[in-house]
Scaffold this motif. Structure first.
Motif, PDB file in Angstrom:
ATOM      1  N   SER A 135       6.500  10.521   3.011  1.00 32.14           N
ATOM      2  CA  SER A 135       6.360  11.942   3.331  1.00 32.14           C
ATOM      3  C   SER A 135       6.938  12.219   4.711  1.00 32.14           C
ATOM      4  O   SER A 135       7.117  11.289   5.519  1.00 32.14           O
ATOM      5  CB  SER A 135       4.885  12.349   3.312  1.00 32.14           C
ATOM      6  OG  SER A 135       4.216  11.828   4.457  1.00 32.14           O
ATOM      7  N   PRO A 136       7.205  13.481   5.034  1.00 28.45           N
ATOM      8  CA  PRO A 136       7.686  13.797   6.390  1.00 28.45           C
ATOM      9  C   PRO A 136       6.715  13.365   7.474  1.00 28.45           C
ATOM     10  O   PRO A 136       7.135  12.895   8.538  1.00 28.45           O
ATOM     11  CB  PRO A 136       7.855  15.320   6.348  1.00 28.45           C
ATOM     12  CG  PRO A 136       8.059  15.654   4.910  1.00 28.45           C
ATOM     13  CD  PRO A 136       7.217  14.667   4.150  1.00 28.45           C
ATOM     14  N   LEU A 137       5.416  13.520   7.235  1.00 29.27           N
ATOM     15  CA  LEU A 137       4.432  13.100   8.235  1.00 29.27           C
ATOM     16  C   LEU A 137       4.469  11.586   8.426  1.00 29.27           C
ATOM     17  O   LEU A 137       4.386  11.088   9.556  1.00 29.27           O
ATOM     18  CB  LEU A 137       3.030  13.542   7.814  1.00 29.27           C
ATOM     19  CG  LEU A 137       1.897  13.140   8.763  1.00 29.27           C
ATOM     20  CD1 LEU A 137       2.113  13.728  10.157  1.00 29.27           C
ATOM     21  CD2 LEU A 137       0.544  13.561   8.188  1.00 29.27           C
ATOM     22  N   ALA A 138       4.597  10.862   7.339  1.00 27.13           N
ATOM     23  CA  ALA A 138       4.655   9.401   7.447  1.00 27.13           C
ATOM     24  C   ALA A 138       5.896   8.958   8.223  1.00 27.13           C
ATOM     25  O   ALA A 138       5.832   8.020   9.026  1.00 27.13           O
ATOM     26  CB  ALA A 138       4.653   8.781   6.053  1.00 27.13           C
ATOM     27  N   VAL A 139       7.021   9.635   7.991  1.00 31.19           N
ATOM     28  CA  VAL A 139       8.234   9.322   8.759  1.00 31.19           C
ATOM     29  C   VAL A 139       7.987   9.569  10.238  1.00 31.19           C
ATOM     30  O   VAL A 139       8.379   8.777  11.101  1.00 31.19           O
ATOM     31  CB  VAL A 139       9.430  10.141   8.241  1.00 31.19           C
ATOM     32  CG1 VAL A 139      10.629   9.983   9.171  1.00 31.19           C
ATOM     33  CG2 VAL A 139       9.794   9.711   6.824  1.00 31.19           C
ATOM     34  N   HIS A 140       7.320  10.672  10.553  1.00 29.98           N
ATOM     35  CA  HIS A 140       6.994  10.993  11.946  1.00 29.98           C
ATOM     36  C   HIS A 140       6.149   9.888  12.582  1.00 29.98           C
ATOM     37  O   HIS A 140       6.316   9.573  13.772  1.00 29.98           O
ATOM     38  CB  HIS A 140       6.247  12.330  11.998  1.00 29.98           C
ATOM     39  CG  HIS A 140       5.784  12.714  13.367  1.00 29.98           C
ATOM     40  ND1 HIS A 140       6.630  13.197  14.338  1.00 29.98           N
ATOM     41  CD2 HIS A 140       4.546  12.674  13.936  1.00 29.98           C
ATOM     42  CE1 HIS A 140       5.942  13.450  15.438  1.00 29.98           C
ATOM     43  NE2 HIS A 140       4.677  13.128  15.220  1.00 29.98           N
ATOM     44  N   ASN A 141       5.262   9.279  11.802  1.00 33.78           N
ATOM     45  CA  ASN A 141       4.349   8.249  12.311  1.00 33.78           C
ATOM     46  C   ASN A 141       4.867   6.829  12.101  1.00 33.78           C
ATOM     47  O   ASN A 141       4.129   5.863  12.343  1.00 33.78           O
ATOM     48  CB  ASN A 141       2.987   8.391  11.621  1.00 33.78           C
ATOM     49  CG  ASN A 141       2.263   9.669  12.009  1.00 33.78           C
ATOM     50  OD1 ASN A 141       2.392  10.129  13.144  1.00 33.78           O
ATOM     51  ND2 ASN A 141       1.519  10.240  11.076  1.00 33.78           N
ATOM     52  N   ALA A 142       6.124   6.688  11.684  1.00 37.23           N
ATOM     53  CA  ALA A 142       6.622   5.377  11.271  1.00 37.23           C
ATOM     54  C   ALA A 142       6.551   4.334  12.387  1.00 37.23           C
ATOM     55  O   ALA A 142       6.229   3.166  12.136  1.00 37.23           O
ATOM     56  CB  ALA A 142       8.055   5.495  10.760  1.00 37.23           C
ATOM     57  N   VAL A 173       0.859  -1.185   0.000  1.00 40.66           N
ATOM     58  CA  VAL A 173       0.000   0.000   0.000  1.00 40.66           C
ATOM     59  C   VAL A 173       0.896   1.236   0.000  1.00 40.66           C
ATOM     60  O   VAL A 173       1.663   1.453   0.943  1.00 40.66           O
ATOM     61  CB  VAL A 173      -0.931   0.023   1.225  1.00 40.66           C
ATOM     62  CG1 VAL A 173      -1.836   1.250   1.177  1.00 40.66           C
ATOM     63  CG2 VAL A 173      -1.769  -1.251   1.279  1.00 40.66           C
ATOM     64  N   PRO A 174       0.812   2.063  -1.026  1.00 40.31           N
ATOM     65  CA  PRO A 174       1.666   3.250  -1.095  1.00 40.31           C
ATOM     66  C   PRO A 174       1.078   4.430  -0.333  1.00 40.31           C
ATOM     67  O   PRO A 174      -0.096   4.434   0.047  1.00 40.31           O
ATOM     68  CB  PRO A 174       1.709   3.547  -2.598  1.00 40.31           C
ATOM     69  CG  PRO A 174       0.388   3.074  -3.103  1.00 40.31           C
ATOM     70  CD  PRO A 174       0.027   1.866  -2.253  1.00 40.31           C
ATOM     71  N   LYS A 175       1.941   5.416  -0.088  1.00 39.71           N
ATOM     72  CA  LYS A 175       1.548   6.705   0.484  1.00 39.71           C
ATOM     73  C   LYS A 175       0.756   6.568   1.788  1.00 39.71           C
ATOM     74  O   LYS A 175      -0.236   7.267   2.021  1.00 39.71           O
ATOM     75  CB  LYS A 175       0.773   7.534  -0.545  1.00 39.71           C
ATOM     76  CG  LYS A 175       1.646   7.911  -1.744  1.00 39.71           C
ATOM     77  CD  LYS A 175       0.896   8.705  -2.781  1.00 39.71           C
ATOM     78  CE  LYS A 175       1.855   9.184  -3.865  1.00 39.71           C
ATOM     79  NZ  LYS A 175       2.592   8.087  -4.550  1.00 39.71           N
ATOM     80  N   VAL A 176       1.215   5.670   2.637  1.00 42.25           N
ATOM     81  CA  VAL A 176       0.613   5.519   3.963  1.00 42.25           C
ATOM     82  C   VAL A 176       1.119   6.647   4.847  1.00 42.25           C
ATOM     83  O   VAL A 176       2.324   6.814   5.040  1.00 42.25           O
ATOM     84  CB  VAL A 176       0.960   4.147   4.562  1.00 42.25           C
ATOM     85  CG1 VAL A 176       0.557   4.078   6.027  1.00 42.25           C
ATOM     86  CG2 VAL A 176       0.281   3.046   3.765  1.00 42.25           C
ATOM     87  N   GLU A 177       0.203   7.442   5.388  1.00 45.99           N
ATOM     88  CA  GLU A 177       0.560   8.607   6.196  1.00 45.99           C
ATOM     89  C   GLU A 177       0.468   8.340   7.692  1.00 45.99           C
ATOM     90  O   GLU A 177       1.176   8.962   8.485  1.00 45.99           O
ATOM     91  CB  GLU A 177      -0.364   9.783   5.846  1.00 45.99           C
ATOM     92  CG  GLU A 177      -0.157  10.332   4.441  1.00 45.99           C
ATOM     93  CD  GLU A 177       1.074  11.214   4.370  1.00 45.99           C
ATOM     94  OE1 GLU A 177       1.055  12.357   4.848  1.00 45.99           O
ATOM     95  OE2 GLU A 177       2.104  10.721   3.827  1.00 45.99           O
ATOM     96  N   SER A 178      -0.433   7.436   8.076  1.00 48.61           N
ATOM     97  CA  SER A 178      -0.662   7.182   9.499  1.00 48.61           C
ATOM     98  C   SER A 178      -1.255   5.795   9.662  1.00 48.61           C
ATOM     99  O   SER A 178      -1.604   5.115   8.685  1.00 48.61           O
ATOM    100  CB  SER A 178      -1.612   8.225  10.081  1.00 48.61           C
ATOM    101  OG  SER A 178      -2.913   8.040   9.552  1.00 48.61           O
ATOM    102  N   VAL A 179      -1.415   5.375  10.909  1.00 46.39           N
ATOM    103  CA  VAL A 179      -2.003   4.075  11.172  1.00 46.39           C
ATOM    104  C   VAL A 179      -3.460   4.030  10.723  1.00 46.39           C
ATOM    105  O   VAL A 179      -3.994   2.948  10.438  1.00 46.39           O
ATOM    106  CB  VAL A 179      -1.864   3.709  12.664  1.00 46.39           C
ATOM    107  CG1 VAL A 179      -2.819   4.521  13.522  1.00 46.39           C
ATOM    108  CG2 VAL A 179      -2.050   2.213  12.884  1.00 46.39           C
ATOM    109  N   ALA A 180      -4.104   5.190  10.585  1.00 47.80           N
ATOM    110  CA  ALA A 180      -5.479   5.217  10.068  1.00 47.80           C
ATOM    111  C   ALA A 180      -5.535   4.655   8.650  1.00 47.80           C
ATOM    112  O   ALA A 180      -6.498   3.961   8.288  1.00 47.80           O
ATOM    113  CB  ALA A 180      -6.033   6.638  10.103  1.00 47.80           C
ATOM    114  N   ASP A 181      -4.518   4.921   7.845  1.00 47.48           N
ATOM    115  CA  ASP A 181      -4.475   4.358   6.501  1.00 47.48           C
ATOM    116  C   ASP A 181      -4.290   2.845   6.554  1.00 47.48           C
ATOM    117  O   ASP A 181      -4.862   2.107   5.740  1.00 47.48           O
ATOM    118  CB  ASP A 181      -3.337   4.990   5.703  1.00 47.48           C
ATOM    119  CG  ASP A 181      -3.559   6.462   5.411  1.00 47.48           C
ATOM    120  OD1 ASP A 181      -4.719   6.910   5.449  1.00 47.48           O
ATOM    121  OD2 ASP A 181      -2.565   7.174   5.150  1.00 47.48           O
TER     122      ASP A 181
END
Length: 360
Positions: free
Chosen positions: A180-187, A148-156
């Motif tokens: 993305s930077p946000l995804a890295v933050h939520n990794a 799944v690409p472009k996962v930003e958070s656990v909600a995705d």
């Protein structure tokens, strides 16, 4: 290499070739206890995947990729790289449904024992639901993973899991792209989800997400290892994956005709950045990745010696050449052997037997 339950794929069958390949060595009273059962699970390293993940999305190239996978499995005696059929970049605009049907048929037609995954569209794309229904609904039991690409958070992740459950593919492992930077933050939160098996770094989108703040050479074979923001992202993703026993998968090298650059990048990814898997976007890149991620003969011999002595001692502490070893170091050396097996390296007879026993 065929997957068992999500979170711990079953090791690939070792090449057959006589009784030494199929009998567990007679070392110690507990020789029948497989090293993986003794050593894994207490800390990271619970997931083992092929070190190369090869992407293709055009019909002719997907067919060639699957044929090459089968050929190299014959050569190495194990499935040494995954093929991920691509819907996100491979599907023509307006032809997403037809492309999903095509990759489904290709996955179903793949040679038995080969590892085949599919990259679908992002969860917020109009084609995502159709991708999952068609691909996972029809071929879910055949697939090794769904990317799944472009996962930003656990909600995705939760949205993807719900879609898979609706398609009766509730055991199919998820691989996710951090882009993305946000995804890295939520990794770390993303990696913690039990359905997530691997985290990949999406270099190109990550650089583009910085609105020009990272120069274009940050996407290159050399610049991606020197720009501080890119380096920080790579380390964060690798750390998040290892924290939860998942597989960190390194990004692409777009200079696919530069074999030397590919080899250097792969070596850096595994020895300096902690990645245990890497993307290939051209057949020329597969063998350099396998070579870079594989232990050398000396490492294999040392690891075999240490694991054999550990098994003979029923996994109690031992010393070899004046160095003390216990289960912490045994775990490392078992992972060396696992990597050697996954990359098709020749193994001593003792090590062959451990992998044949695991696959039986």
């Amino acid at each position: 290499m065929t997957s068992a339950a999500p979170g711990r794929p079953k090791p690939a069958s070792a090449p057959s070739g006589g009784s030494e390949d199929t009998q567990v060595p007679s070392v110690g009273a507990r020789a029948a206890v497989h090293p993986g059962e003794v050593l894994l699970g207490a800390q990271a390293g619970a997931v083992t995947l092929p070190v190369c993940d090869h992407y293709s999305g055009v019909e002719a190239r997907m067919k060639k990729s699957l044929a090459l996978q089968a050929e190299m499995a014959e050569e190495f005696g194990a499935c040494v790289f995954d093929v991920t059929l691509d819907c996100e970049d491979g599907a023509p605009v307006g032809g997403e449904a037809e492309h999903a049907a095509l990759v489904t048929e290709l996955a179903l037609a793949a040679k038995p024992g080969m590892r085949v995954g599919v990259r679908v569209h992002p969860v917020d794309h109009p084609a995502f639901a159709g991708d999952v229904i068609t691909i996972a609904g029809r071929a879910g039991q055949r697939l090794s993973h769904l990317m799944v690409p472009k996962v930003e958070s656990v909600a995705d992740v939760l949205q993807a899991v719900a879609a898979l459950e609706a398609a009766d593919a509730d055991t199919l492992p998820l691989h996710v792209l951090i882009e993305s930077p946000l995804a890295v933050h939520n990794a770390f939160e993303i990696a913690a989800h039990p359905r997530v098996q691997s985290l990949s770094f999406g270099l190109m989108d990550f650089v583009s997400a910085h609105a020009g703040a990272i120069p274009a050479d940050g996407m290159g074979a050399a610049g991606q290892f020197t720009h501080p923001l890119v380096v920080r992202a790579k380390l964060a993703i690798a750390s998040a994956a290892h924290a939860y026993g998942k597989v960190p998968s390194h990004c692409v090298v777009t200079e696919f005709n530069d074999t030397d650059a590919m080899r250097v990048a792969a070596r850096k990814a595994t020895t300096e950045f902690g990645y245990t898997r890497m993307w290939s976007i051209h057949p020329n890149q597969i063998r350099p990745i396998l070579e870079a991620f594989a232990p050398d003969e000396a490492q294999i011999q040392v690891a075999t010696q240490i694991i054999a002595k550990a098994a003979a001692a029923d996994w109690a502490p031992t010393q070899i050449d004046g160095t003390l070893h216990d289960r912490a170091s045994y775990r490392h050396f078992w992972q060396v052997l696992t990597r050697a097996h996954a990359t098709g390296r020749a193994l001593p007879s003792e090590a062959k037997a451990w992998f044949a026993f695991a696959a039986s």
